[in-house]
Design an enzyme around this catalytic site. Structure first.
Site, PDB file in Angstrom:
ATOM      1  N   VAL A  77     -65.516  14.092  46.455  1.00 46.30           N
ATOM      2  CA  VAL A  77     -64.292  14.515  47.128  1.00 46.30           C
ATOM      3  C   VAL A  77     -63.164  13.628  46.616  1.00 46.30           C
ATOM      4  O   VAL A  77     -63.053  12.472  47.011  1.00 46.30           O
ATOM      5  CB  VAL A  77     -64.411  14.410  48.664  1.00 46.30           C
ATOM      6  N   LYS A  78     -62.381  14.175  45.712  1.00 48.55           N
ATOM      7  CA  LYS A  78     -61.239  13.433  45.168  1.00 48.55           C
ATOM      8  C   LYS A  78     -59.919  14.042  45.603  1.00 48.55           C
ATOM      9  O   LYS A  78     -58.886  13.411  45.512  1.00 48.55           O
ATOM     10  CB  LYS A  78     -61.328  13.371  43.647  1.00 48.55           C
ATOM     11  N   THR A  79     -59.947  15.302  46.027  1.00 49.48           N
ATOM     12  CA  THR A  79     -58.722  15.998  46.426  1.00 49.48           C
ATOM     13  C   THR A  79     -58.988  16.795  47.694  1.00 49.48           C
ATOM     14  O   THR A  79     -60.133  16.987  48.110  1.00 49.48           O
ATOM     15  CB  THR A  79     -58.264  16.981  45.327  1.00 49.48           C
TER      16      THR A  79
END
Length: 189
Positions: free
Chosen positions: A78-80
């Site tokens: 989960v980066k964005t």
């Protein structure tokens, strides 16, 4: 992407100590500069430079360093907020031992989510789905443009784009949108 950096480094401490001793107590890493603003929500706020190093570059300092491939089912990056919306949907499941894994019905491929830039921050993204995430288990791609609110019970299938060109938010009512048999479905609110 075929490969994804999980931001995990496993280091031989003896080798690390040797690098520190050889370089005066530090690791010689390139410094990257990123232009940002003090308040990322306000592009007119004071401009600043963020200086950072990429830890992945550190592997070049270790002779014989290598990378390992971790299967996608072992982690859910989960980066964005695009990733977070997918993770909160039924495209992922929580196992009995509390791991978050891609729903087996997805055949190892997560949905491709593209939210409008106004949903870059979590609090803004949550306004899209005040009553919970939509169903994405059968959704290959979802694009949301403009201010869109998803009612409880929205199900996306296949590739779907939802567009709102008006100045205010518009709600997509509960229902099933898209089809596994159609290349792409566009919904204008």
């Amino acid at each position: 992407y075929k490969y994804f950096n999980t931001n995990n480094l496993w280091v031989d401490l003896v080798a690390l100590k040797s690098i520190f001793e050889k370089n005066g107590g530090s690791i010689p890493l390139p410094v990257m500069k990123n232009a940002k603003t003090v308040d990322p929500r306000d592009k007119a706020s004071q401009p600043v430079l963020q200086l950072e190093t990429a830890m992945g570059a550190a592997i070049s300092c270790f002779e014989g360093a290598t990378a390992i491939v971790i299967p996608r089912e072992r982690f859910a990056p989960v980066k964005t907020t695009n990733d977070l919306l997918a993770l909160r949907s039924d495209a992922y499941q929580l196992t009995k031992d509390f791991r978050i894994v891609l729903n087996p019905a997805r055949n190892g491929v997560p949905p491709n989510i593209k939210l409008d830039g106004k949903y870059k921050f979590v609090d803004a993204m949550e306004k899209i789905m005040p009553e919970g995430a939509p169903s994405l288990v059968d959704c290959s791609a979802l694009a949301l443009e403009g201010e869109v609110v998803l009612a409880k019970g929205v199900v996306f299938k296949g590739s779907v784009a939802v567009k709102n060109a008006s100045d205010g938010p518009k709600t997509l009512a509960a229902g099933t949108y898209g089809s596994l048999d159609v290349k792409k479905t566009t919904i204008e609110l």
